[in-house]
Design an enzyme around this catalytic site. Structure first.
Site: not given
Ligand code: NAI
Length: 390
Positions: A118, A139, A151, A189
Site C-alpha cells: 500500500s 494493489h 490499482e 490512499n
Molecule cells: P496480514 O498481517 O493480515 O498478513 C500478512 C501475512 O504474511 C501473515 O500471515 C504472515 O504470517 C505472512 N508473512 C509475513 N512475513 C512473511 C514472509 N517472509 N514470507 C511469507 N509470509 C510472510 O497483512 P495484510 O493486511 O494482509 O497486508 C499484507 C500486505 O498487503 C501489506 O503489504 C499491506 O500493506 C498490503 N495491503 C493491506 C491492505 C489492508 O487493508 N489490510 C489493503 C491493501 C494492501
C-alpha cells in the site's frame, strides 16, 4: 491468460486475493511462513464459501471447484512454476526485498513478480530483482473479493508487456483496473486523505462534533460512512500510519499533515471498532454511544462542513490528474470502486461547477493563508478556459 498464480502471505489480503484468483479459474498456491495463518485462511475460505452456497450465489460444485483451485504450501520453492506471483506479506521493504530475491531464484525468466504493497514504492521493491522489468504493483482493496477496484502500478523499470498482461488478466478476474503512477498512496490512499484530515481539522477547530461531521457527510453527501465512523472501522492506528507515511513521502506537504487528535487516540489505544472504543464506543461490533445529535442539527453548519470536505477531496483528485498520476476516468473509478464514494470526485466537480470549486478553495485559503488550501492549477485552468473534466 495466466493460469498458475502464487500468493505469498496468507493473511487478510493474501487470502482474499487467492479467493479472487481461484474463483476466476486460476490454480493458486498460497504460501505463508506461518502454518497457522494457512490453517486460518483455509478455514475462513470454507466459511465464506458455505455462506455463498447458503445464499444461493454459488452451488456446491462451484464451491468445491474454487476450494480445490487453492493449494496451501509451506515453502516458497513450491511457487517455482507460477506464471504470476503476488506478494502480500508484512509492509517492510527489507523483508519484501529478501523474499523477492529468493523467489527470483526459483521461478522462470517469464514469471511476473508483483506486490500488493500500500505504501512502498514499486521501484524500490523491483530494484531487489535481477530482472526488475518483471515487477509491478497490483494493489487490491480490503476485502479483496468484494471491492471491485485494483490499482495496477508499473514501476519505472516495468516492461510494457508486463503491464499489458497484468491489465488484461486482472480485468479478466472481474476487477476494475485503474493504472496509477508509482507515487505515494497511488490513487486512493492519496486522494482520500482529506476525507479524514479535513474532518479531523474541522473537529479540532471546534466547529462541530464527530457525530455532526459524520452526519453531514452521510446525509448531504450520501457517503455510506462518515469520516469518524470510517476511521474507527479502519483503525486509528492503521489510518494514522497511512497518513503519516503519505505526509513524509510527499516531503511534508501540509496538505497531508496528520492530526494530533488521531495520534492521541491511537496512542491511547482508542483504535475504533477493534478495541471497543474510538470516536464512538462499541459493544459486540455495534455502536453503543448515543448516535443522535443533542438538540437540533444546524443544517447551514452541515452544508458548510460537507462543502469544505468535498472541495478538499475534489482539489486532491484534480491535483492527482494535474500531476498525471492517473486518467480522469481511473481517478473517478478508483474512488467509487475502491472506497465506495457515492460519485467520482471529478464528475462531482463538474456537477458543482468548476468556478464553485475554485471559489471554495480560495475562500479557505483567504481565511487560513496556509499552503494546505492552495487550489490546484488544473481547477484554475479549467475555470479560465470554461471547461469541465468530462
Ligand atoms: P496480514 O498481517 O493480515 O498478513 C500478512 C501475512 O504474511 C501473515 O500471515 C504472515 O504470517 C505472512 N508473512 C509475513 N512475513 C512473511 C514472509 N517472509 N514470507 C511469507 N509470509 C510472510 O497483512 P495484510 O493486511 O494482509 O497486508 C499484507 C500486505 O498487503 C501489506 O503489504 C499491506 O500493506 C498490503 N495491503 C493491506 C491492505 C489492508 O487493508 N489490510 C489493503 C491493501 C494492501
Amino acid at each position: 491468460m495466466i493460469k498458475k498464480v502464487g500468493i505469498i502471505g496468507g493473511g487478510t489480503m493474501g487470502s482474499g486475493i487467492a479467493q479472487v484468483a481461484a474463483t476466476a479459474g486460476c490454480l493458486v498456491k498460497l504460501y505463508d511462513t506461518n502454518t497457522e495463518a494457512l490453517d486460518k485462511s483455509k478455514a475462513a475460505l470454507e466459511k465464506i464459501m458455505a455462506r455463498l452456497v447458503e445464499k444461493g450465489r454459488i452451488d456446491k460444485a462451484e464451491k468445491s471447484r474454487i476450494q480445490d483451485n487453492i493449494t496451501y504450501v509451506d515453502s516458497l520453492k513450491e511457487l517455482s512454476d507460477s506464471e504470476l506471483t503476488i506478494e502480500a506479506i508484512v509492509e517492510n521493504l527489507e523483508i519484501k526485498k529478501k523474499v523477492f530475491q529468493e523467489l527470483e531464484s526459483y521461478v522462470s525468466e517469464e514469471t511476473i513478480i508483483a506486490s500488493n504493497t500500500s505504501s512502498l514504492s514499486i521501484a524500490s521493491i523491483a530494484s531487489a530483482l535481477k530482472k526488475p522489468e518483471r515487477c509491478i504493483g497490483i494493489h487490491f482493496f480490503n476485502p479483496a473479493p468484494l471491492m471491485k477496484l485494483v490499482e495496477v502500478i508499473p514501476a519505472v523499470q516495468t516492461s510494457g508487456e508486463v503491464l499489458r498482461k497484468i491489465k488484461m488478466n486482472i480485468a479478466n478476474w472481474g476487477k476494475t483496473v485503474a493504472i496509477a503512477k508509482d507515487t505515494p498512496g497511488f490513487i486512493v490512499n492519496r486522494v482520500a486523505r482529506p476525507f479524514y484530515g479535513e474532518a479531523l481539522r474541522i473537529y479540532e477547530e471546534g466547529i462541530a462534533s464527530f457525530h455532526e461531521i459524520d452526519a453531514a457527510m452521510k446525509e448531504i453527501g450520501g457517503f455510506r460512512m462518515g469520516p469518524f465512523e470510517l476511521m474507527d472501522f479502519i483503525g486509528n492506528d492503521v489510518n494514522y500510519v497511512v497518513t503519516e507515511t503519505v505526509f513524509k513521502a510527499f516531503y511534508y506537504d501540509p496538505r497531508y499533515k496528520p492530526s494530533f487528535t488521531q495520534k492521541r487516540f491511537a496512542e491511547a489505544g482508542y483504535l475504533g471498532r477493534k478495541s471497543g472504543k474510538g470516536y464512538y464506543e462499541y459493544k459486540d461490533g455495534k455502536v453503543i454511544t448515543p448516535n443522535a445529535v443533542e438538540g437540533s442539527f444546524n443544517s447551514d453548519l452541515a452544508q458548510k462542513i460537507f462543502n469544505r470536505v468535498l472541495v478538499m477531496l475534489i482539489n486532491e483528485a484534480a491535483d492527482a490528474l494535474f500531476w498525471n498520476i492517473a486518467s480522469a476516468e481511473d481517478i473517478d473509478n478508483a474512488m467509487t470502486k475502491g472506497v465506495n464514494y457515492p460519485k467520482g470526485l471529478l464528475a462531482w466537480a463538474d456537477e458543482k461547477g468548476i468556478s464553485w470549486c475554485v471559489e471554495q478553495m480560495d475562500t479557505l485559503y483567504d481565511e487560513y493563508r496556509e499552503d494546505r488550501y492552495r487550489c490546484s492549477p488544473l481547477l484554475r485552468k479549467l475555470k479560465k478556459d470554461n471547461k469541465t473534466f468530462f
